[in-house]
Design a protein around this motif. Structure first.
Motif, mmCIF file in Angstrom:
data_model
loop_
_atom_site.group_PDB
_atom_site.id
_atom_site.type_symbol
_atom_site.label_atom_id
_atom_site.label_comp_id
_atom_site.label_asym_id
_atom_site.label_seq_id
_atom_site.Cartn_x
_atom_site.Cartn_y
_atom_site.Cartn_z
ATOM 1 N N ALA A 121 -1.246 48.721 120.712
ATOM 2 C CA ALA A 121 -1.401 49.712 119.645
ATOM 3 C C ALA A 121 -0.717 51.020 120.015
ATOM 4 C CB ALA A 121 -2.883 49.954 119.374
ATOM 5 N N ARG A 122 -0.276 51.739 118.990
ATOM 6 C CA ARG A 122 0.259 53.077 119.247
ATOM 7 C C ARG A 122 -0.834 53.939 119.865
ATOM 8 N NH1 ARG A 122 2.758 55.278 113.795
ATOM 9 N NH2 ARG A 122 2.987 57.092 115.172
ATOM 10 N N TRP A 123 -0.427 54.874 120.719
ATOM 11 C CA TRP A 123 -1.387 55.642 121.490
ATOM 12 C C TRP A 123 -2.389 56.380 120.597
ATOM 13 C CZ3 TRP A 123 -3.562 55.722 125.940
ATOM 14 C CH2 TRP A 123 -4.241 56.844 126.398
ATOM 15 N N GLY A 124 -1.904 57.064 119.582
ATOM 16 C CA GLY A 124 -2.809 57.780 118.690
ATOM 17 C C GLY A 124 -3.760 56.848 117.973
ATOM 18 N N VAL A 125 -3.251 55.699 117.549
ATOM 19 C CA VAL A 125 -4.094 54.706 116.876
ATOM 20 C C VAL A 125 -5.164 54.194 117.835
ATOM 21 C CG1 VAL A 125 -4.114 52.412 115.807
ATOM 22 C CG2 VAL A 125 -2.289 54.046 115.247
ATOM 23 N N LEU A 126 -4.796 53.985 119.088
ATOM 24 C CA LEU A 126 -5.738 53.490 120.081
ATOM 25 C C LEU A 126 -6.886 54.477 120.275
ATOM 26 C CD1 LEU A 126 -6.592 51.474 122.265
ATOM 27 C CD2 LEU A 126 -5.065 52.671 123.854
ATOM 28 N N LEU A 127 -6.577 55.763 120.308
ATOM 29 C CA LEU A 127 -7.621 56.757 120.507
ATOM 30 C C LEU A 127 -8.592 56.788 119.327
ATOM 31 C CD1 LEU A 127 -5.616 59.764 122.008
ATOM 32 C CD2 LEU A 127 -6.942 58.028 123.220
ATOM 33 N N VAL A 128 -8.050 56.777 118.116
ATOM 34 C CA VAL A 128 -8.916 56.799 116.935
ATOM 35 C C VAL A 128 -9.737 55.510 116.850
ATOM 36 C CG1 VAL A 128 -8.958 56.866 114.415
ATOM 37 C CG2 VAL A 128 -7.389 58.354 115.679
ATOM 38 N N ALA A 129 -9.081 54.380 117.106
ATOM 39 C CA ALA A 129 -9.783 53.095 117.063
ATOM 40 C C ALA A 129 -10.851 53.035 118.144
ATOM 41 C CB ALA A 129 -8.795 51.952 117.227
ATOM 42 N N GLY A 130 -10.569 53.590 119.319
ATOM 43 C CA GLY A 130 -11.558 53.610 120.393
ATOM 44 C C GLY A 130 -12.786 54.403 120.012
ATOM 45 N N TRP A 131 -12.574 55.547 119.342
ATOM 46 C CA TRP A 131 -13.715 56.356 118.904
ATOM 47 C C TRP A 131 -14.529 55.608 117.844
ATOM 48 C CZ3 TRP A 131 -14.427 58.296 113.877
ATOM 49 C CH2 TRP A 131 -15.568 59.099 113.724
ATOM 50 N N ALA A 132 -13.863 55.085 116.823
ATOM 51 C CA ALA A 132 -14.564 54.423 115.723
ATOM 52 C C ALA A 132 -15.275 53.155 116.193
ATOM 53 C CB ALA A 132 -13.573 54.090 114.610
ATOM 54 N N THR A 133 -14.596 52.376 117.034
ATOM 55 C CA THR A 133 -15.191 51.128 117.503
ATOM 56 C C THR A 133 -16.343 51.394 118.463
ATOM 57 O OG1 THR A 133 -12.987 50.138 117.331
ATOM 58 C CG2 THR A 133 -14.669 48.856 118.461
ATOM 59 N N GLY A 134 -16.191 52.415 119.296
ATOM 60 C CA GLY A 134 -17.288 52.770 120.198
ATOM 61 C C GLY A 134 -18.529 53.198 119.440
ATOM 62 N N ALA A 135 -18.332 53.971 118.375
ATOM 63 C CA ALA A 135 -19.468 54.373 117.546
ATOM 64 C C ALA A 135 -20.102 53.157 116.882
ATOM 65 C CB ALA A 135 -19.013 55.389 116.496
ATOM 66 N N ALA A 136 -19.264 52.253 116.368
ATOM 67 C CA ALA A 136 -19.785 51.048 115.718
ATOM 68 C C ALA A 136 -20.555 50.181 116.701
ATOM 69 C CB ALA A 136 -18.634 50.248 115.106
ATOM 70 N N TRP A 137 -20.069 50.061 117.925
ATOM 71 C CA TRP A 137 -20.735 49.270 118.963
ATOM 72 C C TRP A 137 -22.125 49.826 119.241
ATOM 73 C CZ3 TRP A 137 -21.460 44.961 121.208
ATOM 74 C CH2 TRP A 137 -21.799 44.813 122.549
ATOM 75 N N ALA A 138 -22.220 51.149 119.390
ATOM 76 C CA ALA A 138 -23.515 51.771 119.655
ATOM 77 C C ALA A 138 -24.474 51.587 118.478
ATOM 78 C CB ALA A 138 -23.328 53.257 119.964
ATOM 79 N N VAL A 139 -23.961 51.780 117.274
ATOM 80 C CA VAL A 139 -24.808 51.678 116.079
ATOM 81 C C VAL A 139 -25.311 50.244 115.878
ATOM 82 C CG1 VAL A 139 -24.771 51.782 113.552
ATOM 83 C CG2 VAL A 139 -23.847 53.674 114.898
ATOM 84 N N LEU A 140 -24.419 49.269 116.034
ATOM 85 C CA LEU A 140 -24.808 47.876 115.824
ATOM 86 C C LEU A 140 -25.797 47.397 116.889
ATOM 87 C CD1 LEU A 140 -21.406 46.315 114.709
ATOM 88 C CD2 LEU A 140 -23.436 46.730 113.307
ATOM 89 N N LEU A 141 -25.657 47.903 118.105
ATOM 90 C CA LEU A 141 -26.635 47.572 119.135
ATOM 91 C C LEU A 141 -28.007 48.129 118.759
ATOM 92 C CD1 LEU A 141 -24.606 48.204 122.419
ATOM 93 C CD2 LEU A 141 -25.597 46.011 121.716
ATOM 94 N N ALA A 142 -28.049 49.396 118.380
ATOM 95 C CA ALA A 142 -29.328 50.010 118.018
ATOM 96 C C ALA A 142 -29.937 49.352 116.790
ATOM 97 C CB ALA A 142 -29.138 51.506 117.764
ATOM 98 N N ALA A 143 -29.072 48.885 115.869
ATOM 99 C CA ALA A 143 -29.563 48.244 114.645
ATOM 100 C C ALA A 143 -30.211 46.899 114.925
ATOM 101 C CB ALA A 143 -28.413 48.063 113.651
ATOM 102 N N GLY A 144 -30.130 46.431 116.159
ATOM 103 C CA GLY A 144 -30.830 45.212 116.530
ATOM 104 C C GLY A 144 -32.338 45.334 116.336
ATOM 105 N N ASP A 145 -32.829 46.576 116.278
ATOM 106 C CA ASP A 145 -34.247 46.827 115.999
ATOM 107 C C ASP A 145 -34.462 47.274 114.561
ATOM 108 O OD1 ASP A 145 -35.178 46.186 118.551
ATOM 109 O OD2 ASP A 145 -34.707 48.183 119.316
ATOM 110 N N GLY A 146 -33.430 47.110 113.721
ATOM 111 C CA GLY A 146 -33.525 47.563 112.342
ATOM 112 C C GLY A 146 -32.861 48.914 112.173
ATOM 113 N N TRP A 147 -32.369 49.186 110.984
ATOM 114 C CA TRP A 147 -31.633 50.436 110.752
ATOM 115 C C TRP A 147 -32.527 51.652 110.938
ATOM 116 C CZ3 TRP A 147 -26.662 50.212 111.031
ATOM 117 C CH2 TRP A 147 -25.989 49.048 110.657
ATOM 118 N N SER A 148 -33.815 51.493 110.730
ATOM 119 C CA SER A 148 -34.722 52.628 110.926
ATOM 120 C C SER A 148 -34.826 53.043 112.385
ATOM 121 C CB SER A 148 -36.121 52.283 110.399
ATOM 122 O OG SER A 148 -36.661 51.174 111.110
ATOM 123 N N ALA A 149 -34.389 52.149 113.290
ATOM 124 C CA ALA A 149 -34.449 52.464 114.723
ATOM 125 C C ALA A 149 -33.411 53.497 115.122
ATOM 126 C CB ALA A 149 -34.244 51.191 115.543
#
Length: 451
Positions: free
Chosen positions: A99-127
């Motif tokens: 990936a282009r460097w700038g794209v990699l940085l933005v994708a890394g931020w967005a995917t990292g946030a999604a990873w954290a959110v989806l892990l926490a959602a394992g207890d339900g979105w209210s968690a």
């Protein structure tokens, strides 16, 4: 003129390989040793923590070496995280490489946030907002802060004097985050939902910030190799929604700015980036006292490039922030002293210093995963060691200070990126990435954490 003829080698069995190098273990045995060392520290932390908790539950290490309780609750709610983990295993190394460097940085931020959110959602979105709604957290301290702001002393001027009256986590930190939440509330953006978005978005900045620093200090190839491990790290379990995730993101951006400053060729860019780095790190210091040990990493960067001017400008930026808070009534050393006194009089009095030297590492090892131990064993690049060594020094200082006795799975989150950079030594290893992903999923599915 003579000519030489090359006689072809007669057909036959291939030559037997030579003996393995004695200077470096075979990869397979190195991997086994890394996992064994990583697991041994965690087991030692478990045994000590379990013994302490059995004698006195008020040490609050209910699932040693982690805080919380054991609660197996794997369900379909974790399927989003499982799918993302599978996609990461299949495509993350290739995307990071191409990936282009700038794209990699933005994708890394967005995917990292999604990873954290989806892990926490394992207890339900209210968690997701639940940890920030605890009576021990910052939002619960807003009414007390409002009352202090309306009084004669004001919020910042009275902060140290009335510190015992604040919720637990407010007592343990400078007033920066509570001040920010108060400003957001004034703008009509109060509440747990906005705080949750802020914490996750800021915490996810740590991965691209570390990539920027690694590229500046080493090279882009090293940063690309480490990218999947920085984004999909086990510590993401505590990224949503511990306030320490915010401290992680802000401090990582400050260190990245300093790495860019010491390596910048243009004088004006170097000066502007150094000043910005100092300002950001000054803000980070007023979010968490635990950021201070990262000064050793910044110092290592300055010494490496003999960047006295960069250091002076960064110090100026930091002093500006300290002076602004001091003028408003909060003096950082006074806050640290008051927090230390309260901490040692509280839960720390039940947590033996020596035992928690091991328990701390056990919890932290879960947050960084076995790939870091493997990376340290394989790392030969001195440039990457500059960042990793600074991170290790910061951990050592935090450890020896005695101000971190337990809960280091979240308290030491700001140190994690600077150890995860060593995974650049693992190349595009899907095996190690798979272990990191699996660890995060297992912890999320079996440990009920208050964060």
């Amino acid at each position: 003129m003579t000519s030489a003829t090359i006689t072809p080698r007669p057909p036959g069995p291939a030559a037997a390989p030579g003996p393995p190098s004695r200077g470096r273990p075979r990869p397979r045995y190195g991997a086994i040793a890394a996992i064994a060392l990583w697991a041994a520290v965690i087991v030692a932390g478990y045994r000590l923590g379990y013994a302490l908790y059995s004698r006195d539950f008020r040490v609050h290490i209910g699932n040693a070496p982690l805080v919380g309780s054991q609660d197996i609750r794997a369900s379909w709610r974790l399927s989003g995280a499982v799918v993302l983990a599978a996609l990461a295993l299949a495509y993350a190394p290739a995307v990071a490489a191409r990936a282009r460097w700038g794209v990699l940085l933005v994708a890394g931020w967005a995917t990292g946030a999604a990873w954290a959110v989806l892990l926490a959602a394992g207890d339900g979105w209210s968690a997701l907002p639940a940890p920030l709604q605890s009576r021990y957290e910052y939002l619960a301290g807003l009414p007390r802060a409002r009352a202090a702001a309306d009084g004669d002393g004001g919020f910042l001027r009275s902060f140290v004097d009335v510190l015992p009256s604040y919720p637990t986590h407010v007592k343990g930190h400078p007033p920066g985050f509570l001040l920010l939440l108060g400003w957001l509330d004034d703008l009509g953006l109060g509440g747990a939902t906005v705080a949750t978005v802020l914490v996750v978005a800021a915490g996810a900045l740590a991965a691209p910030a570390a990539l920027v620093a690694l590229r500046a200090v080493a090279d882009e190839a090293a940063a690309r190799r480490a990218a999947p491990f920085l984004v999909f790290n086990p510590g993401a379990v505590w990224l949503a929604t511990s306030a320490d995730a915010l401290f992680l993101g802000v401090s990582a951006c400050g260190v990245a700015l300093m790495a860019m400053a010491v390596t910048a060729a243009d004088v004006r860019r170097r000066a502007a980036t150094a000043l910005a780095g100092g300002l950001v790190l000054g803000v980070a210091l007023h979010l968490s006292y635990g950021i201070a040990p990262l000064g050793l990493l910044v110092l290592a960067l300055l010494i490496w490039r003999r960047a006295a001017l960069v250091g002076a400008l960064a110090a100026a930026g930091l002093v500006i922030v300290v002076a602004a808070f001091s003028a408003a009534g909060f003096f950082w050393p006074d806050g640290l002293s008051a927090t230390r006194d309260l901490y040692h009089a509280g839960v720390a009095s039940r947590r033996p210093y020596a035992d928690f030297l091991v328990i701390n590492l056990g919890a932290f090892f879960i947050a960084i995963g076995p790939a870091v131990v493997a990376g340290i064993m394989r790392l030969r690049d001195r440039r990457i060691w500059l960042l990793a060594g600074g991170g290790l020094a910061a951990v050592a200082v935090a450890q020896l200070s005695g101000l971190s006795r337990g809960e280091t799975e979240r308290i030491w989150l700001p140190f994690t990126p600077w150890l995860l950079v060593v995974t650049a030594a693992l190349g595009a290893s899907r095996k190690w990435l798979a272990l990191q992903l699996l660890l995060a999923l297992v912890v999320q599915a079996t440990v009920r954490s208050p964060w």
